[in-house]
Design a protein around this motif. Structure first.
Motif, PDB file in Angstrom:
ATOM      1  N   VAL A 198      -7.375  -5.104 -14.780  1.00  0.00           N
ATOM      2  CA  VAL A 198      -7.223  -4.247 -13.622  1.00  0.00           C
ATOM      3  C   VAL A 198      -5.985  -5.174 -12.926  1.00  0.00           C
ATOM      4  CG1 VAL A 198      -7.876  -3.273 -11.759  1.00  0.00           C
ATOM      5  CG2 VAL A 198      -9.415  -3.611 -13.709  1.00  0.00           C
ATOM      6  N   VAL A 199      -4.923  -4.325 -12.856  1.00  0.00           N
ATOM      7  CA  VAL A 199      -3.539  -5.039 -12.159  1.00  0.00           C
ATOM      8  C   VAL A 199      -3.053  -3.970 -11.029  1.00  0.00           C
ATOM      9  CG1 VAL A 199      -1.269  -5.623 -12.625  1.00  0.00           C
ATOM     10  CG2 VAL A 199      -3.031  -6.236 -14.125  1.00  0.00           C
ATOM     11  N   VAL A 200      -2.641  -4.579  -9.838  1.00  0.00           N
ATOM     12  CA  VAL A 200      -1.842  -3.617  -8.921  1.00  0.00           C
ATOM     13  C   VAL A 200      -0.246  -3.576  -9.111  1.00  0.00           C
ATOM     14  CG1 VAL A 200      -1.499  -3.404  -6.410  1.00  0.00           C
ATOM     15  CG2 VAL A 200      -3.251  -4.802  -7.415  1.00  0.00           C
ATOM     16  N   GLN A 201       0.268  -2.459  -9.218  1.00  0.00           N
ATOM     17  CA  GLN A 201       1.570  -2.058  -9.477  1.00  0.00           C
ATOM     18  C   GLN A 201       2.394  -2.279  -8.001  1.00  0.00           C
ATOM     19  OE1 GLN A 201       2.893   1.170 -11.949  1.00  0.00           O
ATOM     20  NE2 GLN A 201       0.848   1.721 -11.536  1.00  0.00           N
ATOM     21  N   GLN A 202       2.999  -3.289  -7.603  1.00  0.00           N
ATOM     22  CA  GLN A 202       3.551  -3.549  -6.185  1.00  0.00           C
ATOM     23  C   GLN A 202       4.574  -2.476  -5.889  1.00  0.00           C
ATOM     24  OE1 GLN A 202       1.565  -5.103  -4.450  1.00  0.00           O
ATOM     25  NE2 GLN A 202       0.601  -6.531  -5.816  1.00  0.00           N
ATOM     26  N   ASP A 203       5.162  -1.933  -6.813  1.00  0.00           N
ATOM     27  CA  ASP A 203       6.077  -1.022  -6.181  1.00  0.00           C
ATOM     28  C   ASP A 203       5.384   0.441  -5.867  1.00  0.00           C
ATOM     29  OD1 ASP A 203       5.587  -0.738  -8.998  1.00  0.00           O
ATOM     30  OD2 ASP A 203       7.406  -0.077  -9.526  1.00  0.00           O
ATOM     31  N   ILE A 204       4.360   0.619  -6.190  1.00  0.00           N
ATOM     32  CA  ILE A 204       3.472   1.750  -6.001  1.00  0.00           C
ATOM     33  C   ILE A 204       2.522   1.488  -4.524  1.00  0.00           C
ATOM     34  CG2 ILE A 204       1.814   3.654  -6.809  1.00  0.00           C
ATOM     35  CD1 ILE A 204       4.423   3.462  -8.236  1.00  0.00           C
ATOM     36  N   CYS A 205       1.966   0.637  -4.404  1.00  0.00           N
ATOM     37  CA  CYS A 205       1.186   0.247  -3.447  1.00  0.00           C
ATOM     38  C   CYS A 205       1.484   0.729  -2.000  1.00  0.00           C
ATOM     39  CB  CYS A 205       0.339  -1.180  -3.458  1.00  0.00           C
ATOM     40  SG  CYS A 205      -0.701  -1.535  -1.973  1.00  0.00           S
TER      41      CYS A 205
ATOM     42  N   PRO B 262       3.957   2.264   5.677  1.00  0.00           N
ATOM     43  CA  PRO B 262       3.861   3.501   6.050  1.00  0.00           C
ATOM     44  C   PRO B 262       4.876   4.509   5.570  1.00  0.00           C
ATOM     45  CG  PRO B 262       3.972   2.176   8.200  1.00  0.00           C
ATOM     46  CD  PRO B 262       3.924   1.458   6.853  1.00  0.00           C
ATOM     47  N   ALA B 263       6.172   3.793   5.184  1.00  0.00           N
ATOM     48  CA  ALA B 263       7.151   4.663   4.399  1.00  0.00           C
ATOM     49  C   ALA B 263       6.625   5.154   3.338  1.00  0.00           C
ATOM     50  CB  ALA B 263       8.504   3.642   4.344  1.00  0.00           C
ATOM     51  N   ARG B 264       5.814   4.558   2.541  1.00  0.00           N
ATOM     52  CA  ARG B 264       5.178   4.957   1.260  1.00  0.00           C
ATOM     53  C   ARG B 264       3.975   6.109   1.387  1.00  0.00           C
ATOM     54  NH1 ARG B 264       4.903  -0.399  -2.637  1.00  0.00           N
ATOM     55  NH2 ARG B 264       7.292  -0.925  -2.617  1.00  0.00           N
TER      56      ARG B 264
ATOM     57  N   HIS C  81       3.260   8.513  -1.374  1.00  0.00           N
ATOM     58  CA  HIS C  81       2.533   7.873  -2.737  1.00  0.00           C
ATOM     59  C   HIS C  81       1.114   8.491  -2.697  1.00  0.00           C
ATOM     60  CE1 HIS C  81       5.600   4.385  -3.849  1.00  0.00           C
ATOM     61  NE2 HIS C  81       6.105   5.425  -3.350  1.00  0.00           N
ATOM     62  N   MET C  82       0.662   8.747  -1.556  1.00  0.00           N
ATOM     63  CA  MET C  82      -0.750   9.447  -1.713  1.00  0.00           C
ATOM     64  C   MET C  82      -0.811  10.698  -2.483  1.00  0.00           C
ATOM     65  SD  MET C  82      -2.923   7.834   0.158  1.00  0.00           S
ATOM     66  CE  MET C  82      -3.276   6.667   1.799  1.00  0.00           C
ATOM     67  N   LEU C  83       0.302  11.356  -2.753  1.00  0.00           N
ATOM     68  CA  LEU C  83       0.275  12.569  -3.479  1.00  0.00           C
ATOM     69  C   LEU C  83       0.748  12.597  -4.941  1.00  0.00           C
ATOM     70  CD1 LEU C  83       1.400  15.041  -0.497  1.00  0.00           C
ATOM     71  CD2 LEU C  83      -0.978  14.525  -1.225  1.00  0.00           C
ATOM     72  N   ARG C  84       1.044  11.343  -5.281  1.00  0.00           N
ATOM     73  CA  ARG C  84       1.336  10.942  -6.541  1.00  0.00           C
ATOM     74  C   ARG C  84       0.725  11.315  -7.683  1.00  0.00           C
ATOM     75  NH1 ARG C  84       1.142   6.012  -9.115  1.00  0.00           N
ATOM     76  NH2 ARG C  84       2.529   5.869 -10.371  1.00  0.00           N
ATOM     77  N   VAL C  85      -0.591  10.983  -7.445  1.00  0.00           N
ATOM     78  CA  VAL C  85      -1.863  11.451  -8.472  1.00  0.00           C
ATOM     79  C   VAL C  85      -2.881  12.035  -7.850  1.00  0.00           C
ATOM     80  CG1 VAL C  85      -1.350   9.580 -10.018  1.00  0.00           C
ATOM     81  CG2 VAL C  85      -2.846   9.230  -8.206  1.00  0.00           C
ATOM     82  N   ILE C  86      -3.844  12.644  -8.348  1.00  0.00           N
ATOM     83  CA  ILE C  86      -5.122  13.081  -7.792  1.00  0.00           C
ATOM     84  C   ILE C  86      -6.033  12.612  -8.492  1.00  0.00           C
ATOM     85  CG2 ILE C  86      -4.889  15.355  -9.292  1.00  0.00           C
ATOM     86  CD1 ILE C  86      -6.449  16.676  -6.602  1.00  0.00           C
TER      87      ILE C  86
END
Lengths: 367, 366
Positions: A211-218, B121-123, B126-131
């Motif tokens: 299980v890994v965190v993608q730092q550009d998405i978090c 906060p700028a991201r 991204h909350m709406l990237r996936v469900i």
């Protein structure tokens, strides 16, 4: 595997394929990887041979360029925990390996010295036969015995077996002292709560089953932090994002072992295919039990436990909570279907109350 | 040996022994905010082992007041949206107006607090990237996003309707559509209003935090009740008493549900209920109960007078707000103390082992 809808188990609770809870033989396959994905890998941390050198911590920090922090996770702070040799304190955003140090003691009744009393020899032979003179047992075990002292181990009492052969145990008057040292790490659970609750998809299951965190998405919502039943993942306050052990995903993809396992000088941290490690751990546990180490147990090995078995599991010499591990962790999403049902019940109640409040009130009392 | 090898742990104890452990207990209890203090009522001091008294799970990194305020505003917005839509359809203009403004304003404020709480906060998009149905925050984002848009839109239409001076850029030409548009948008927001009120309970319950996870069956009803008390109370305060009957009824019903469900949370879960009685969380919960019960009582007695409606509405809203802060604080306290993680898990483990042993014994005798 035939999966109709990814939505169904979390909402309905109908989970025949164990997608929320229970044993899961192919964790990467369940996550959607094709049949030919690599085997699931893991760590087996055998704490009975850990010497507390913290090479794993250093190797991890070096490879992953983790910032310095103190025992409470404060970044760029130098601080002593003031409780033991452990100044790392805990797993967190900046410490992905943490060596726990527990100093323990117990009272021991030493066997009465029987040397020089020929009469007593026969009497005491049944119980303390081999340890007539402590030096004797020593001589046998560390002498030129071809079987490495196994006969001596098997024939002495448990206490003596431990003190004689356990490098972490020593005597002091009528007290026995031992050090428990254990290198803790992210468990890479079969059912990982952090992964389940991540709303952005930043946390993901790799082809290796880790299980890994993608730092550009978090986006730093922080939901994974309280979701983890082991308290592994944490947020870097100044950065906002969360960080945890990746089992050196970058090294794995290049066919290398994780940094900590590579650095471990005693093979306390073993890396490999999970099923192979499990077999090795079972054998090691059997050996220790045979040698009289009654308190040895595997932690995270059982596929029927609350997280469906851990990808990183441990051989411990005491109860898990002594090392700061939860004794019976359960992935929180196990109960999620029931939670959703109660939330729907609450929402229906709101609409019902509002409807009846309005329909039950006479309109237009205006004068 | 004084302690037999058959005993679990083979007699091994932490070498620094009782004095150090007493220090740890003191630190755990008094040293941190929200912890217990001397003289606090406790169930009984449970025996348990820990790693130098350090917490096992990580306390949530969610900030105060961001998250408790979000919970409060979301609850008030959700319930008033439901109230507003039904009032609109049944022709109660004053109540409709108050409910829509409350819903729209609270919804926008709650979104602001939620985004402010993010580490990045700028991201927030991204909350709406996936469900993900396994993530209450993901499902919640898909409730919050349409709800806040619709509730704010409804309030906006209401505003345009009430102040014709705002109708610029050709809006005057479609002014005739406003009532119809308001009904449609208001009804749509009401569909999301109920889930908006209760999903936040799942958000808290679906964690490893003992005092949030254990009462997962009651928490949605606490939040639904608390939301109705707040939404009903605020609408009641801003609506002429003649038309505020439904708001009064919803507020009183909500307060009753909140008090009943909260009582179960505080008493039915053994040691995990303890943080709701201790320290700052205990104080907050006591104040919340006083406000909610007082507000509900006052609504019944004096809700039909202007002053009575305003005071009791404010009390109910304050009670709801304090409940959210209290629940949040109790969870934080339960995460910081390893006792609440270890003791229930140990009990669960021992019960399971006893059951297994019993089954084995039965198999042997057979």
């Amino acid at each position: 595997m035939t999966t109709v809808s990814s939505a169904s188990p979390a909402l309905t609770g109908n989970d025949p394929a164990n997608r929320l809870y229970g044993p899961l033989p192919d964790v990467s396959g369940e996550a959607g990887y094709a049949e030919d994905h690599p085997a699931r890998v893991g760590f087996f941390t055998d704490t009975s041979v850990c010497i507390g050198c913290k090479a794993c911590e250093v190797a991890c920090k070096e490879w992953n360029t983790l910032p310095m922090d103190d025992a409470d996770g404060n970044r760029d702070a130098m601080g002593l925990s003031g409780m033991s040799y452990d100044n790392t304190g805990m797993l967190g955003a900046n410490s992905w390996r943490h060596v726990a140090f527990v100093e323990q003691s117990r009272a021991v009744d030493l066997p009465m010295p029987t040397v020089g009393l020929p009469g007593a020899g026969a009497e005491g032979a049944g119980r303390h036969g081999e340890s007539q003179a402590p030096g004797d047992a020593h001589a046998t075990s560390h002498g030129g015995n071809a079987d490495g002292g196994l006969t001596a181990q098997a024939s002495v009492l448990n206490v003596e077996a431990l003190s004689e052969f356990d490098p972490q145990t020593g005597h002091s008057a009528d007290r026995e002292i031992r050090w428990l040292m254990s290198s803790d790490v992210c468990k890479h659970c079969t059912h990982a709560a952090c992964l389940d609750v991540c709303p952005t998809g930043a946390l993901f299951r790799t082809e290796f089953g880790t299980v890994v965190v993608q730092q550009d998405i978090c986006n730093g919502c922080g939901y994974c932090v309280p979701a983890c039943p082991y308290g592994v993942i944490d947020q870097r306050k100044d950065d906002g994002r969360v960080f945890k052990c990746t089992m050196c995903y970058d090294r794995l993809t290049d066919g290398l072992q994780p940094a900590c396992a590579t650095a471990c000088p005693t093979q306390s941290i073993q890396f490999g295919d999970l099923d192979e490690l499990q077999a090795r751990a079972d054998a090691r546990l059997a050996t220790l039990k045979e040698q009289g180490v009654e308190t040895a147990r595997l932690y995270g090995r059982d596929e029927d436990d609350g997280v469906g078995g851990a990808g990183a599991f441990f051989l411990l010499l005491d109860e898990p909570e002594v090392y700061g591990l939860p004794p019976d962790p359960i992935v929180t999403t196990r109960d999620l279907p029931s939670m959703w049902k109660h939330a729907v019940g609450g929402a229906v109640m709101v609409v019902g109350v509002a409807l009846s409040a309005i329909l039950g009130s006479r309109k237009g009392l205006r004068r | 040996m004084t302690e037999g090898l058959a005993t679990p742990g083979a007699g091994w104890r932490r070498a620094d022994g009782p004095p150090a452990q007493a220090r740890e207990k003191k630190r755990r209890r008094g040293g941190r905010r929200g912890g217990a203090r001397d003289g606090d009522p406790t169930v009984e001091e449970a025996e348990f082992t820990s790693y130098y008294g350090r917490p096992i799970i990580k306390p949530p990194v969610w900030k105060t007041p961001d998250v408790p305020l979000y919970l409060f505003l979301g609850g008030a917005a959700g319930t008033s949206a439901v109230l507003g839509a039904i009032a609109d359809v049944t022709g109660r203009p004053a109540l409709t107006r108050a409910a829509h403004y409350t819903a729209g304003g609270s919804a926008l404020a709650s979104v602001a607090w939620l985004i402010h709480d993010l580490g990045r906060p700028a991201r927030f998009l991204h909350m709406l990237r996936v469900i993900k149905p396994t993530s209450p925050l993901s499902v919640g984002s898909y409730i919050l996003a349409p709800f806040s848009a619709l509730a704010a839109g409804t309030a906006g239409i209401q505003l345009l309707d009430a102040f014709p001076g705002l109708q610029k850029f050709g809006l005057r030409r479609i002014a005739g559509w406003f009532p119809g548009l308001r009904k449609v948008a208001g009804t749509a927001s009401a569909v999301f209003g109920g889930p908006m009120t209760t999903y936040t309970a799942v958000l808290l319950a679906n964690t490893a935090v003992p005092s949030w996870h254990e009462p997962y069956k009651e928490l949605p009803f606490v939040f639904a009740g608390s939301g109705m008390a707040a939404g009903g109370g605020i609408c009641m305060a801003f609506t002429p008493v003649a038309e505020a009957g439904p708001a009064r009824k919803m507020a009183v019903a909500g307060a009753a549900v909140e008090l009943a469900a909260m009582h179960k949370v505080e008493h039915d879960h053994g040691i995990v209920s303890e943080p709701y009685h201790l320290g700052r969380a205990g104080t907050l919960m006591k104040a919340a109960k006083a406000c909610t019960a007082g507000g509900a009582g006052l609504t019944v007695v004096a809700g039909r007078t202007r002053a009575g409606a305003v005071v009791s509405g404010a009390l109910l809203a304050a009670g709801s707000l304090l409940t959210r802060f209290g629940v949040f604080d109790a969870g934080m306290a339960s995460a910081r103390d390893p006792k609440y993680t270890v003791v229930p898990q140990r009990e669960r483990l021992e019960a399971r082992n006893a059951q297994a042993a019993e089954g084995e014994a039965r198999a042997v005798t057979r």
